[in-house]
Design a protein around this motif. Structure first.
Motif, PDB file in Angstrom:
ATOM      1  N   GLY A  10       0.779  -1.238   0.000  1.00  0.00           N
ATOM      2  CA  GLY A  10       0.000   0.000   0.000  1.00  0.00           C
ATOM      3  C   GLY A  10       0.811   1.288   0.000  1.00  0.00           C
ATOM      4  N   THR A  11       1.859   1.355   0.830  1.00  0.00           N
ATOM      5  CA  THR A  11       2.648   2.593   0.896  1.00  0.00           C
ATOM      6  C   THR A  11       3.411   2.783  -0.410  1.00  0.00           C
ATOM      7  OG1 THR A  11       3.033   1.870   3.145  1.00  0.00           O
ATOM      8  CG2 THR A  11       4.141   3.888   2.490  1.00  0.00           C
ATOM      9  N   ASP A 154      -0.051 -10.298  -0.438  1.00  0.00           N
ATOM     10  CA  ASP A 154       1.172 -11.129  -0.347  1.00  0.00           C
ATOM     11  C   ASP A 154       0.843 -12.546  -0.812  1.00  0.00           C
ATOM     12  OD1 ASP A 154       2.417  -8.970   0.928  1.00  0.00           O
ATOM     13  OD2 ASP A 154       1.835  -9.677   2.914  1.00  0.00           O
ATOM     14  N   TYR A 172       7.861  -6.136  -2.250  1.00  0.00           N
ATOM     15  CA  TYR A 172       8.388  -4.799  -1.933  1.00  0.00           C
ATOM     16  C   TYR A 172       7.477  -4.114  -0.936  1.00  0.00           C
ATOM     17  CZ  TYR A 172      11.386  -5.261  -6.022  1.00  0.00           C
ATOM     18  OH  TYR A 172      12.331  -5.680  -6.928  1.00  0.00           O
ATOM     19  N   THR A 173       8.094  -3.519   0.103  1.00  0.00           N
ATOM     20  CA  THR A 173       7.264  -2.873   1.119  1.00  0.00           C
ATOM     21  C   THR A 173       7.942  -1.616   1.653  1.00  0.00           C
ATOM     22  OG1 THR A 173       6.013  -3.289   3.165  1.00  0.00           O
ATOM     23  CG2 THR A 173       8.124  -4.437   2.948  1.00  0.00           C
ATOM     24  N   VAL A 175       9.483  -1.262   4.568  1.00  0.00           N
ATOM     25  CA  VAL A 175      10.697  -1.522   5.351  1.00  0.00           C
ATOM     26  C   VAL A 175      11.616  -2.348   4.455  1.00  0.00           C
ATOM     27  CG1 VAL A 175       9.773  -1.357   7.713  1.00  0.00           C
ATOM     28  CG2 VAL A 175       9.506  -3.488   6.451  1.00  0.00           C
ATOM     29  N   GLY A 177      13.158  -5.158   4.866  1.00  0.00           N
ATOM     30  CA  GLY A 177      13.302  -6.591   5.103  1.00  0.00           C
ATOM     31  C   GLY A 177      12.537  -7.007   6.341  1.00  0.00           C
ATOM     32  N   ASP A 182       9.058  -5.609  15.015  1.00  0.00           N
ATOM     33  CA  ASP A 182       8.601  -4.467  14.219  1.00  0.00           C
ATOM     34  C   ASP A 182       9.534  -3.270  14.413  1.00  0.00           C
ATOM     35  OD1 ASP A 182       7.274  -2.429  12.987  1.00  0.00           O
ATOM     36  OD2 ASP A 182       5.315  -2.885  13.854  1.00  0.00           O
ATOM     37  N   MET A 203       6.026 -16.018  13.026  1.00  0.00           N
ATOM     38  CA  MET A 203       6.040 -14.556  13.251  1.00  0.00           C
ATOM     39  C   MET A 203       4.802 -13.920  12.602  1.00  0.00           C
ATOM     40  SD  MET A 203       8.951 -13.172  14.699  1.00  0.00           S
ATOM     41  CE  MET A 203       9.598 -11.736  13.848  1.00  0.00           C
ATOM     42  N   ALA A 208       3.284 -10.277  13.003  1.00  0.00           N
ATOM     43  CA  ALA A 208       4.254  -9.491  12.221  1.00  0.00           C
ATOM     44  C   ALA A 208       3.701  -9.327  10.816  1.00  0.00           C
ATOM     45  CB  ALA A 208       5.601 -10.211  12.173  1.00  0.00           C
ATOM     46  N   LYS A 209       3.048  -8.200  10.554  1.00  0.00           N
ATOM     47  CA  LYS A 209       2.235  -8.148   9.340  1.00  0.00           C
ATOM     48  C   LYS A 209       3.041  -7.944   8.056  1.00  0.00           C
ATOM     49  CE  LYS A 209       1.013  -3.311   9.587  1.00  0.00           C
ATOM     50  NZ  LYS A 209       0.077  -2.366   9.047  1.00  0.00           N
ATOM     51  N   VAL A 210       4.361  -7.991   8.171  1.00  0.00           N
ATOM     52  CA  VAL A 210       5.196  -7.779   6.981  1.00  0.00           C
ATOM     53  C   VAL A 210       4.886  -8.803   5.871  1.00  0.00           C
ATOM     54  CG1 VAL A 210       7.172  -9.004   8.029  1.00  0.00           C
ATOM     55  CG2 VAL A 210       7.573  -7.332   6.224  1.00  0.00           C
TER      56      VAL A 210
END
Ligand code: ADP
Ligand code: ASP
Ligand code: MG
Length: 409
Positions: A10-11, A154, A172-173, A175, A177, A182, A203, A208-210
């Motif tokens: 989203g970002t 994802d 791609y996000t 952060v 990695g 968090d 996780m 850990a929503k990554v």
């Protein structure tokens, strides 16, 4: 030449300039000779707003119509990226879930992908075009739009990578990695070069929503080479790998937390065989996932209290279901609280090391934090605490397990 699925969150597609930045990255991969399938999320904030609209329309709404509404955000970003790519001279076209099609079951709001028909996408790639696919959505057998649960793009990406036999899946996000926790709440979190599927799975499922949990499960099942990296900086990210690829294993590799939990206590439940089963059967029938469960010792052998956790979003429904069964279950009272957080320590090294749980309890006790519910498995220990102490608990545990990055001079 490689076939690559690239997913942008989203970002990364938050406005038209950022979408253009994504187009530049995709164009570079195409110029390098790769076949590229792009999976996109909605612009950051959009899906939240769409969810809010549904709640405002009716707190308990038709899940099929919820999906129709919340799937709308991705339609905008895939169209815009295709326009930006075409503007750069890169042939591209957009695909909604049903146009691929990505077939799912009919569990609206949390659907699972059952099958992806790759014919249309393969034709698109064979024609030298980039395929830009809407993440998070699919189509059920009855033709209705479904969504895969929050963070579901994802999963769309990994599932497409598996179906298309892609060489890798790049996520791609915002952060660069996967970190030991968090990085937004623990500035001294450390970036991991590699993490095992198993630990990433744990996780993710613990908050850990990554990466969405289901995406990790799929990557593990199909051996999809998945990496998490930054949309904004060109640097190596984190590779999710099999255990055999990790040379040195820490006992605890990360701390996760989830605020999306709620705690329910059924007070004064009659203590006789079958009661717990009668308590949880209607929740299961309503598709409510119960996570941690504790039953207290019975009072005078006649009644007992059962405490359990459910996703915060399901709290209202869970309470309604249990209230409707009050006569049958013969409990005294129902107490619930959405203001709790689940904090977990995770590591495959726990299998061979004792004392991880007791260090967690000591650390929280030192900070005066009360533990309300505990659960453990082979590679994790989780506790429910008051949400107010989230940051304090995560930071203290991160230090206690020696995960803090060295202070820069
Ligand atoms: P996207 O919109 O790109 O899918 P998400 O917000 O879903 O991004 O996931 C990225 C966020 O995950 C980061 O901004 C970070 O705050 C959070 N996060 C939680 N735990 C971790 C972790 N262990 N490592 C990296 N990021 C994490
Ligand atoms: N846009 C969806 C969400 O916010 C899917 C995603 O971002 O992965 O949950
Ligand atoms: Mg996400």
């Amino acid at each position: 030449m490689a076939r690559i699925v690239k997913k942008f969150g989203g970002t990364s597609v938050g406005d038209v300039d950022r979408i253009r930045n994504v187009a530049t990255r995709v164009a570079k991969a195409v110029a390098d000779g790769h076949e590229v399938v792009v999976v996109l999320s909605a612009m950051s904030g959009t899906t939240n707003q769409l969810v809010e609209f549904c709640r405002a329309a009716a707190p308990l709404h038709d899940a099929r119509e919820y999906d129709t509404v919340v799937a709308a955000g991705e339609q905008i970003t895939i169209g815009l990226l295709s326009i930006c790519l075409q503007e750069m001279g890169v042939p591209a076209r957009s695909f909604l879930g049903w146009q691929v099609p990505i077939r799912t079951n009919d569990v609206h709001g949390a659907a699972r992908i059952e099958e992806i028909d790759t014919k249309t996408l393969n034709e698109c790639l064979a024609g030298g075009r980039v395929a830009v696919v809407a993440g998070f959505q699919g189509i059920a057998d009855d033709g209705r739009i479904t969504t895969l649960g929050r963070g579901g793009s994802d999963t769309s990406a990994v599932a497409l990578a598996a179906a298309l036999k892609a060489d890798r899946c790049d996520i791609y996000t915002d952060v660069d990695g996967v970190y030991t926790t968090d990085p937004r709440i623990v500035p001294r979190a450390r970036k991991l070069d590699k993490i095992t599927y198993e630990e990433m799975l744990e996780m993710a499922s613990l908050g850990a929503k990554v990466l969405q949990t289901r995406s990790v499960a799929l990557a593990m099942k199909h051996g999809v080479r998945t990496q998490v990296l930054s949309s904004f900086e060109d640097k190596p990210g984190t590779l999710v790998v099999g255990e055999d690829e990790i040379v040195e294993q820490e006992v605890v590799s990360g701390i996760a937390y989830s605020r999306a939990e709620a705690k329910v206590t059924v007070v004064g439940l009659e203590d006789r065989p079958g009661q717990v089963s009668h308590l949880f059967a209607p929740l299961a029938a309503a598709n409510i996932n119960v996570d941690m469960i504790v039953q207290s010792a019975s009072e005078n052998g006649t009644s007992t209290d059962v405490t359990f956790t459910v996703p915060e979003d399901d709290l209202l429904r869970a309470v309604k279901v249990l209230e409707s069964k009050k006569e049958e279950l013969k409990y005294r009272d129902l107490v619930y609280n959405g203001n709790v957080v689940k904090v977990s320590v995770v590591g495959v090294g726990m299998r061979s090391h004792a004392g991880v749980a007791s260090k967690m309890f000591d650390t929280l006790a030192d900070k005066g934090i009360n533990i309300q519910v505990i659960s453990t498995s082979e590679i994790k220990v989780s506790v429910i605490i008051d949400a107010e102490y989230t940051e304090l608990a995560v930071r203290a545990l991160h230090s206690a397990y020696g995960l803090d990055a060295p202070v820069k001079a």
